[in-house]
Write a protein that holds these residues in place. Structure first.
Motif, PDB file in Angstrom:
ATOM      1  N   ASN A 244       0.813  -1.226   0.000  1.00 19.23           N
ATOM      2  CA  ASN A 244       0.000   0.000   0.000  1.00 19.23           C
ATOM      3  C   ASN A 244       0.845   1.275   0.000  1.00 19.23           C
ATOM      4  OD1 ASN A 244      -2.332  -1.518  -0.034  1.00 19.23           O
ATOM      5  ND2 ASN A 244      -2.660  -1.385   2.179  1.00 19.23           N
ATOM      6  N   GLY A 245       2.098   1.167  -0.406  1.00 18.13           N
ATOM      7  CA  GLY A 245       2.990   2.321  -0.371  1.00 18.13           C
ATOM      8  C   GLY A 245       2.623   3.418  -1.347  1.00 18.13           C
ATOM      9  N   THR A 246       1.897   3.076  -2.410  1.00 16.69           N
ATOM     10  CA  THR A 246       1.468   4.087  -3.383  1.00 16.69           C
ATOM     11  C   THR A 246      -0.059   4.151  -3.462  1.00 16.69           C
ATOM     12  OG1 THR A 246       1.612   2.464  -5.190  1.00 16.69           O
ATOM     13  CG2 THR A 246       3.563   3.812  -4.758  1.00 16.69           C
ATOM     14  N   LEU A 247      -0.720   3.650  -2.443  1.00 14.06           N
ATOM     15  CA  LEU A 247      -2.188   3.674  -2.417  1.00 14.06           C
ATOM     16  C   LEU A 247      -2.664   5.087  -2.102  1.00 14.06           C
ATOM     17  CD1 LEU A 247      -4.790   1.919  -2.541  1.00 14.06           C
ATOM     18  CD2 LEU A 247      -4.639   1.745  -0.049  1.00 14.06           C
ATOM     19  N   THR A 248      -3.359   5.696  -3.057  1.00 14.43           N
ATOM     20  CA  THR A 248      -3.894   7.043  -2.876  1.00 14.43           C
ATOM     21  C   THR A 248      -5.408   6.971  -2.677  1.00 14.43           C
ATOM     22  OG1 THR A 248      -4.096   7.303  -5.275  1.00 14.43           O
ATOM     23  CG2 THR A 248      -2.072   8.109  -4.236  1.00 14.43           C
ATOM     24  N   LEU A 249      -6.016   8.104  -2.354  1.00 16.27           N
ATOM     25  CA  LEU A 249      -7.433   8.118  -2.019  1.00 16.27           C
ATOM     26  C   LEU A 249      -8.313   7.656  -3.178  1.00 16.27           C
ATOM     27  CD1 LEU A 249      -7.683  11.436   0.037  1.00 16.27           C
ATOM     28  CD2 LEU A 249      -8.047   9.117   0.892  1.00 16.27           C
ATOM     29  N   THR A 250      -8.052   8.173  -4.367  1.00 22.28           N
ATOM     30  CA  THR A 250      -8.884   7.802  -5.510  1.00 22.28           C
ATOM     31  C   THR A 250      -8.735   6.328  -5.844  1.00 22.28           C
ATOM     32  OG1 THR A 250      -8.631  10.038  -6.395  1.00 22.28           O
ATOM     33  CG2 THR A 250      -9.437   8.353  -7.898  1.00 22.28           C
ATOM     34  N   TYR A 251      -7.517   5.807  -5.775  1.00 21.43           N
ATOM     35  CA  TYR A 251      -7.322   4.383  -6.064  1.00 21.43           C
ATOM     36  C   TYR A 251      -7.926   3.522  -4.963  1.00 21.43           C
ATOM     37  CZ  TYR A 251      -5.210   0.260  -8.084  1.00 21.43           C
ATOM     38  OH  TYR A 251      -5.032  -0.959  -8.686  1.00 21.43           O
ATOM     39  N   ASP A 252      -7.891   4.002  -3.739  1.00 20.97           N
ATOM     40  CA  ASP A 252      -8.521   3.284  -2.634  1.00 20.97           C
ATOM     41  C   ASP A 252     -10.038   3.213  -2.838  1.00 20.97           C
ATOM     42  OD1 ASP A 252      -8.673   1.908  -0.221  1.00 20.97           O
ATOM     43  OD2 ASP A 252      -8.901   3.731   0.956  1.00 20.97           O
ATOM     44  N   ALA A 253     -10.629   4.323  -3.281  1.00 21.95           N
ATOM     45  CA  ALA A 253     -12.069   4.322  -3.570  1.00 21.95           C
ATOM     46  C   ALA A 253     -12.399   3.347  -4.690  1.00 21.95           C
ATOM     47  CB  ALA A 253     -12.524   5.732  -3.949  1.00 21.95           C
ATOM     48  N   TYR A 254     -11.536   3.268  -5.684  1.00 23.61           N
ATOM     49  CA  TYR A 254     -11.725   2.316  -6.786  1.00 23.61           C
ATOM     50  C   TYR A 254     -11.681   0.878  -6.285  1.00 23.61           C
ATOM     51  CZ  TYR A 254     -10.132  -0.684 -10.610  1.00 23.61           C
ATOM     52  OH  TYR A 254      -9.960  -1.727 -11.493  1.00 23.61           O
ATOM     53  N   LEU A 255     -10.688   0.572  -5.448  1.00 22.27           N
ATOM     54  CA  LEU A 255     -10.559  -0.794  -4.937  1.00 22.27           C
ATOM     55  C   LEU A 255     -11.761  -1.191  -4.083  1.00 22.27           C
ATOM     56  CD1 LEU A 255      -6.776  -0.962  -3.906  1.00 22.27           C
ATOM     57  CD2 LEU A 255      -7.873  -1.993  -5.901  1.00 22.27           C
ATOM     58  N   LYS A 256     -12.176  -0.291  -3.211  1.00 24.01           N
ATOM     59  CA  LYS A 256     -13.306  -0.611  -2.339  1.00 24.01           C
ATOM     60  C   LYS A 256     -14.597  -0.799  -3.143  1.00 24.01           C
ATOM     61  CE  LYS A 256     -11.916   1.162   2.185  1.00 24.01           C
ATOM     62  NZ  LYS A 256     -10.492   0.999   1.990  1.00 24.01           N
ATOM     63  N   SER A 257     -14.767  -0.020  -4.181  1.00 25.74           N
ATOM     64  CA  SER A 257     -16.006  -0.086  -4.948  1.00 25.74           C
ATOM     65  C   SER A 257     -16.045  -1.282  -5.891  1.00 25.74           C
ATOM     66  CB  SER A 257     -16.202   1.202  -5.748  1.00 25.74           C
ATOM     67  OG  SER A 257     -16.322   2.314  -4.895  1.00 25.74           O
ATOM     68  N   PHE A 258     -14.968  -1.490  -6.654  1.00 21.99           N
ATOM     69  CA  PHE A 258     -15.018  -2.449  -7.748  1.00 21.99           C
ATOM     70  C   PHE A 258     -14.257  -3.745  -7.491  1.00 21.99           C
ATOM     71  CE2 PHE A 258     -15.499   1.808  -9.619  1.00 21.99           C
ATOM     72  CZ  PHE A 258     -16.772   1.669 -10.145  1.00 21.99           C
ATOM     73  N   THR A 259     -13.485  -3.788  -6.412  1.00 22.51           N
ATOM     74  CA  THR A 259     -12.803  -5.028  -6.052  1.00 22.51           C
ATOM     75  C   THR A 259     -13.440  -5.660  -4.819  1.00 22.51           C
ATOM     76  OG1 THR A 259     -10.706  -4.219  -6.956  1.00 22.51           O
ATOM     77  CG2 THR A 259     -10.597  -6.074  -5.442  1.00 22.51           C
ATOM     78  N   ASN A 260     -13.657  -4.834  -3.784  1.00 26.13           N
ATOM     79  CA  ASN A 260     -14.252  -5.351  -2.543  1.00 26.13           C
ATOM     80  C   ASN A 260     -15.771  -5.255  -2.523  1.00 26.13           C
ATOM     81  OD1 ASN A 260     -11.570  -5.616  -1.784  1.00 26.13           O
ATOM     82  ND2 ASN A 260     -11.542  -3.701  -0.621  1.00 26.13           N
ATOM     83  N   LEU A 261     -16.359  -4.622  -3.539  1.00 26.76           N
ATOM     84  CA  LEU A 261     -17.815  -4.445  -3.641  1.00 26.76           C
ATOM     85  C   LEU A 261     -18.389  -3.679  -2.454  1.00 26.76           C
ATOM     86  CD1 LEU A 261     -18.839  -7.976  -4.986  1.00 26.76           C
ATOM     87  CD2 LEU A 261     -18.268  -5.904  -6.282  1.00 26.76           C
ATOM     88  N   GLN A 262     -17.572  -2.794  -1.874  1.00 25.14           N
ATOM     89  CA  GLN A 262     -18.018  -1.949  -0.766  1.00 25.14           C
ATOM     90  C   GLN A 262     -18.356  -0.564  -1.328  1.00 25.14           C
ATOM     91  OE1 GLN A 262     -14.427  -2.394   1.597  1.00 25.14           O
ATOM     92  NE2 GLN A 262     -15.410  -3.894   2.923  1.00 25.14           N
ATOM     93  N   TYR A 263     -19.510  -0.482  -1.978  1.00 23.75           N
ATOM     94  CA  TYR A 263     -19.880   0.733  -2.684  1.00 23.75           C
ATOM     95  C   TYR A 263     -20.061   1.919  -1.740  1.00 23.75           C
ATOM     96  CZ  TYR A 263     -20.704  -2.479  -6.544  1.00 23.75           C
ATOM     97  OH  TYR A 263     -20.546  -3.428  -7.514  1.00 23.75           O
ATOM     98  N   SER A 264     -20.529   1.672  -0.545  1.00 26.48           N
ATOM     99  CA  SER A 264     -20.735   2.768   0.405  1.00 26.48           C
ATOM    100  C   SER A 264     -19.413   3.421   0.775  1.00 26.48           C
ATOM    101  CB  SER A 264     -21.435   2.252   1.666  1.00 26.48           C
ATOM    102  OG  SER A 264     -22.725   1.785   1.371  1.00 26.48           O
ATOM    103  N   GLN A 265     -18.404   2.596   1.067  1.00 25.62           N
ATOM    104  CA  GLN A 265     -17.106   3.149   1.442  1.00 25.62           C
ATOM    105  C   GLN A 265     -16.460   3.879   0.266  1.00 25.62           C
ATOM    106  OE1 GLN A 265     -14.400   0.720   3.672  1.00 25.62           O
ATOM    107  NE2 GLN A 265     -16.037  -0.493   4.599  1.00 25.62           N
ATOM    108  N   GLY A 266     -16.596   3.315  -0.922  1.00 23.48           N
ATOM    109  CA  GLY A 266     -16.050   3.979  -2.096  1.00 23.48           C
ATOM    110  C   GLY A 266     -16.707   5.328  -2.343  1.00 23.48           C
ATOM    111  N   ALA A 267     -18.034   5.380  -2.192  1.00 24.48           N
ATOM    112  CA  ALA A 267     -18.761   6.639  -2.377  1.00 24.48           C
ATOM    113  C   ALA A 267     -18.385   7.652  -1.304  1.00 24.48           C
ATOM    114  CB  ALA A 267     -20.261   6.378  -2.357  1.00 24.48           C
TER     115      ALA A 267
END
Length: 294
Positions: A244-267
């Motif tokens: 997670n050394g280059t994990l930024t906010l926008t990429y984190d939102a992408y991962l939570k929404s489209f990889t972890n299916l956590q749409y609420s957290q991504g939003a």
């Protein structure tokens, strides 16, 4: 009256397609995302679809990982801005001088900025490759390193390598801003300062920097909004790693929404990003107005 009404109808007919497109791809998604941030829209939850109101925001603001990601995003934004503005000023000053081939240099300087970000990221990923990357080959031949390095193998080093790639692409845009401003300088003031004995460093500090200050503030506003939403280059190079050394906010939102299916957290992350950018922009504009008043 009829003519006026017909003109109004014609105007509405003309702008109607644009209104539909803006509503469909901007307003409606923004509204839907905001609703998602107030509900439990995680597909892995048994309470899917229930209203939780501000609970998602409160949980996220208490999460240490979120603040770590925010810190990495702020570091990326701050360092990128500093390097781009510094290089941009000196390159613009060079291209503004009467040097041989300056027209050609002004033309090709825009090429890195014209390269799509996803292509830029893929290119630098190959350059940084630990086994057959061009950077390792170059530094080895120059004798600066004695063995090949894994430039994207550690969190801190990987983040700085990503910053270098971003600086390479975005500095030309900053150069164009400064170069356009330098064309408007009153050269007679510099001649007077030179006659009075001011050396090149004094003229740069007391004349050039104050003259470029409004442009610097504009660049800070524009680049902060872009850098704080960095996604493409992260996606193309490191995918947020290593560790997670280059994990930024926008990429984190992408991962939570489209990889972890956590749409609420991504939003929720998306709207917090928007709030941070709006806050920074408001502060920058306040500073810009105060500079203009002075």
């Amino acid at each position: 009256m009829k003519k006026q009404l017909s003109e109004q109808r014609f105007a509405w007919l003309v702008i109607a397609p644009a209104c539909v497109i803006v509503f469909g791809i901007v307003i409606f998604p923004l509204f839907t995302t905001f609703i998602y941030s107030l509900k439990n829209m995680d597909l892995t939850s048994s309470q899917y679809g229930q209203w939780v109101w501000l609970q998602n925001y409160l949980e996220l603001l208490k999460d240490k990982e979120f603040w770590s990601t925010t810190g990495r995003t702020a570091y990326f934004t701050g360092v990128s801005l500093t390097v781009e503005i510094t290089l941009g000023i000196f390159i613009a000053l060079l291209l503004n001088e009467d040097i041989k081939g300056k027209t050609f240099l002004r033309t090709i300087i825009i090429i890195p900025w014209a390269v799509p970000t996803i292509v830029n990221g893929a290119m630098w990923k190959w350059i940084y490759h630990p086994e057959y990357g061009a950077l390792n080959a170059l530094l080895t031949q120059l004798g600066l390193i004695d063995h090949y390095q894994s430039w994207l193998g550690s969190p801190w080093l990987a983040m700085n390598m990503i910053i270098i790639a971003d600086v390479w692409k975005m500095t030309p845009l900053v150069v164009l801003f400064f170069l356009a401003s330098l064309q408007l300088r009153n050269l007679s003031i510099y001649e007077a300062a030179r006659v009075d004995g001011a050396n090149i460093f004094q003229r740069f500090y007391h004349l050039t920097i104050p003259f470029l200050k409004p442009t610097i503030l504009v660049i800070i506003v524009v680049r902060t909004m872009e850098a704080f939403k960095v996604f493409d280059i992260i996606y193309a190079t490191t995918r947020g790693g290593p560790a997670n050394g280059t994990l930024t906010l926008t990429y984190d939102a992408y991962l939570k929404s489209f990889t972890n299916l956590q749409y609420s957290q991504g939003a929720t992350i998306s709207y917090l990003i928007a709030f941070m950018i709006l806050t920074l922009t408001f502060l920058y504009v306040k500073v810009l107005k105060s500079e203009g008043a002075n």
